[in-house]
Enzyme design. Structure first.
Site, short mmCIF file in Angstrom:
data_model
loop_
_atom_site.label_atom_id
_atom_site.label_comp_id
_atom_site.label_asym_id
_atom_site.label_seq_id
_atom_site.Cartn_x
_atom_site.Cartn_y
_atom_site.Cartn_z
N LYS A 69 0.84 -1.21 0.00
CA LYS A 69 0.00 0.00 0.00
C LYS A 69 0.87 1.26 0.00
CE LYS A 69 -2.08 -1.08 3.86
NZ LYS A 69 -1.39 -2.34 4.19
N ARG A 128 -9.69 0.72 8.92
CA ARG A 128 -9.17 -0.62 9.16
C ARG A 128 -10.21 -1.46 9.87
NH1 ARG A 128 -3.14 -1.71 9.60
NH2 ARG A 128 -2.93 0.34 8.70
N ARG A 138 11.83 -6.23 4.64
CA ARG A 138 11.67 -4.78 4.48
C ARG A 138 12.62 -4.04 5.44
NH1 ARG A 138 5.92 -1.82 5.22
NH2 ARG A 138 5.98 -2.81 7.26
N ARG A 183 11.42 -2.33 11.14
CA ARG A 183 10.34 -1.90 12.04
C ARG A 183 10.09 -3.00 13.07
NH1 ARG A 183 5.44 0.27 8.23
NH2 ARG A 183 4.23 -0.99 9.67
N ARG A 226 -0.71 -9.06 13.17
CA ARG A 226 -1.26 -8.07 12.21
C ARG A 226 -2.09 -8.79 11.15
NH1 ARG A 226 4.08 -5.33 10.37
NH2 ARG A 226 2.80 -4.09 8.96
P1 AP5 Z 1 4.90 -1.68 1.72
O1 AP5 Z 1 4.49 -0.82 0.59
O2 AP5 Z 1 5.88 -1.15 2.71
O3 AP5 Z 1 3.63 -2.33 2.45
P2 AP5 Z 1 2.36 -1.68 3.17
O4 AP5 Z 1 1.15 -2.35 2.60
O5 AP5 Z 1 2.40 -0.18 3.12
O6 AP5 Z 1 2.65 -2.24 4.61
P3 AP5 Z 1 2.62 -1.61 6.06
O7 AP5 Z 1 3.34 -2.63 6.90
O8 AP5 Z 1 3.18 -0.23 6.09
O9 AP5 Z 1 1.08 -1.58 6.29
P4 AP5 Z 1 0.30 -1.83 7.59
O10 AP5 Z 1 -1.07 -1.59 7.06
O11 AP5 Z 1 0.49 -3.09 8.33
O12 AP5 Z 1 0.95 -0.83 8.61
P5 AP5 Z 1 0.69 0.71 8.95
O13 AP5 Z 1 2.00 1.40 8.91
O14 AP5 Z 1 -0.45 1.27 8.12
O15 AP5 Z 1 5.47 -3.04 1.08
C1 AP5 Z 1 6.04 -4.05 1.90
C2 AP5 Z 1 7.34 -4.56 1.28
O16 AP5 Z 1 7.07 -5.23 0.06
C3 AP5 Z 1 8.31 -3.44 0.94
O17 AP5 Z 1 9.60 -3.88 1.28
C4 AP5 Z 1 8.16 -3.26 -0.57
O18 AP5 Z 1 9.36 -2.82 -1.15
C5 AP5 Z 1 7.81 -4.67 -1.02
N1 AP5 Z 1 6.92 -4.71 -2.18
C6 AP5 Z 1 5.68 -4.16 -2.26
N2 AP5 Z 1 5.11 -4.45 -3.45
C7 AP5 Z 1 6.00 -5.23 -4.13
C8 AP5 Z 1 5.98 -5.90 -5.42
N3 AP5 Z 1 4.93 -5.83 -6.24
N4 AP5 Z 1 7.05 -6.64 -5.77
C9 AP5 Z 1 8.11 -6.74 -4.94
N5 AP5 Z 1 8.20 -6.15 -3.71
C10 AP5 Z 1 7.16 -5.41 -3.31
O19 AP5 Z 1 0.15 0.62 10.44
C11 AP5 Z 1 1.00 0.20 11.48
C12 AP5 Z 1 0.19 0.00 12.75
O20 AP5 Z 1 -0.47 1.24 13.13
C13 AP5 Z 1 -0.95 -1.01 12.69
O21 AP5 Z 1 -0.49 -2.34 12.86
C14 AP5 Z 1 -1.80 -0.53 13.88
O22 AP5 Z 1 -1.24 -0.90 15.10
C15 AP5 Z 1 -1.73 0.98 13.77
N6 AP5 Z 1 -2.80 1.54 12.93
C16 AP5 Z 1 -2.63 2.12 11.70
N7 AP5 Z 1 -3.80 2.50 11.19
C17 AP5 Z 1 -4.75 2.16 12.11
C18 AP5 Z 1 -6.16 2.28 12.13
N8 AP5 Z 1 -6.83 2.84 11.11
N9 AP5 Z 1 -6.83 1.81 13.22
C19 AP5 Z 1 -6.17 1.26 14.26
N10 AP5 Z 1 -4.82 1.11 14.30
C20 AP5 Z 1 -4.11 1.55 13.23
#
Ligand code: AP5
Length: 210
Positions: free
Chosen positions: A12, A86, A120, A153, A164
């Site tokens: 994402k 979420r 990552r 991370r 997660r």
């Molecule tokens: P990347 O793009 O980094 O993945 P992402 O989907 O953005 O993953 P996140 O871990 O950031 O999402 P998340 O939703 O768990 O965490 P968030 O920070 O929002 O891609 C991942 C890897 O794959 C990278 O290394 C990339 O290079 C590689 N890659 C991607 N696509 C590729 C492809 N096609 N080919 C090859 N490689 C590829 O949230 C963190 C925490 O915050 C949550 O766990 C929760 O505790 C809290 N939180 C956040 N939002 C809320 C909410 N709305 N409500 C309650 N708690 C919340």
């Protein structure tokens, strides 16, 4: 406003950055907002850190009011929400306060997610995202731009990733039907090679405005 939904580590953030570059949309990631808030080091920051490190979600009230406040401080709604909503209680809150134009749902199998998250790495200074397998830095473990040492991370460690994914399937996946039934959702497959995934994501994003 637009939403990008999908499992943790599906890509994402990676696709969002590309859409920012190509369309000028403003990217708001709740994860980034929370990690930034954590830097203050006060009691609330400690509470956020404890939850994030374990892969748990924050409560709806906290997230909803944080996002409403943030949106009210902006001049327009050409915004991409990443990681929000979420949970159902967040999706209904969004409907009460904002108009959703389109939802990109990024798909990726769990096995690939575990592989991607364990490799990552992040630059602690600029936040740039690397992947030791698919997007490695030019120099070993150093940010290409800042030249500082990359970090993992805490929530990319195995136990937190497992939690997660569990929470994603229980709380977030039901939002697929919620938005699909409204005719707002389009899927993008991130198990494809990176460039194909990004191009497909851009095509889908542009199709919302036709
Ligand atoms: P990347 O793009 O980094 O993945 P992402 O989907 O953005 O993953 P996140 O871990 O950031 O999402 P998340 O939703 O768990 O965490 P968030 O920070 O929002 O891609 C991942 C890897 O794959 C990278 O290394 C990339 O290079 C590689 N890659 C991607 N696509 C590729 C492809 N096609 N080919 C090859 N490689 C590829 O949230 C963190 C925490 O915050 C949550 O766990 C929760 O505790 C809290 N939180 C956040 N939002 C809320 C909410 N709305 N409500 C309650 N708690 C919340």
């Amino acid at each position: 406003m637009y939403i990008i939904l999908g499992p943790p580590g599906a890509g994402k953030g990676t696709l969002s950055e590309y859409l920012v570059e190509k369309t000028g949309i403003r990217h708001i990631s709740t994860g980034d907002v929370l990690r930034d808030r954590m830097k203050k080091g006060d009691a609330f920051a400690k509470k956020i850190k404890a939850l994030l490190d374990r892969g748990e979600l924050l409560d709806n009230e906290t997230i909803n009011s944080m996002m409403l406040e943030l949106m009210q401080s902006l001049k327009d709604d050409f915004v991409l929400f990443d990681g929000y909503p979420r949970k159902m209680g967040q999706a209904t809150f969004i409907d009460e306060h904002f108009k959703v134009t389109g939802v990109i749902f990024v798909t990726c199998p769990d096995e690939l997610i575990v592989k991607r998250l364990s490799s990552r790495r992040i630059c602690p200074k600029c936040g740039r995202v690397y992947n030791l397998i698919t997007m490695p830095p030019k120099e070993d473990n150093l940010c290409d731009v800042c030249k500082v040492k990359l970090i993992q991370r805490d929530d990319d460690k195995p136990d937190a990733v497992k939690r997660r994914l569990e929470l994603y399937h229980k709380e977030t996946q039901p939002l697929y039907d919620y938005y699909n039934n409204k005719g707002l959702l389009k899927e993008v497959d991130s198990s494809k090679p990176l460039n194909d995934f990004l191009e497909e994501g851009l095509r889908v994003f542009n199709s919302f405005n036709k």
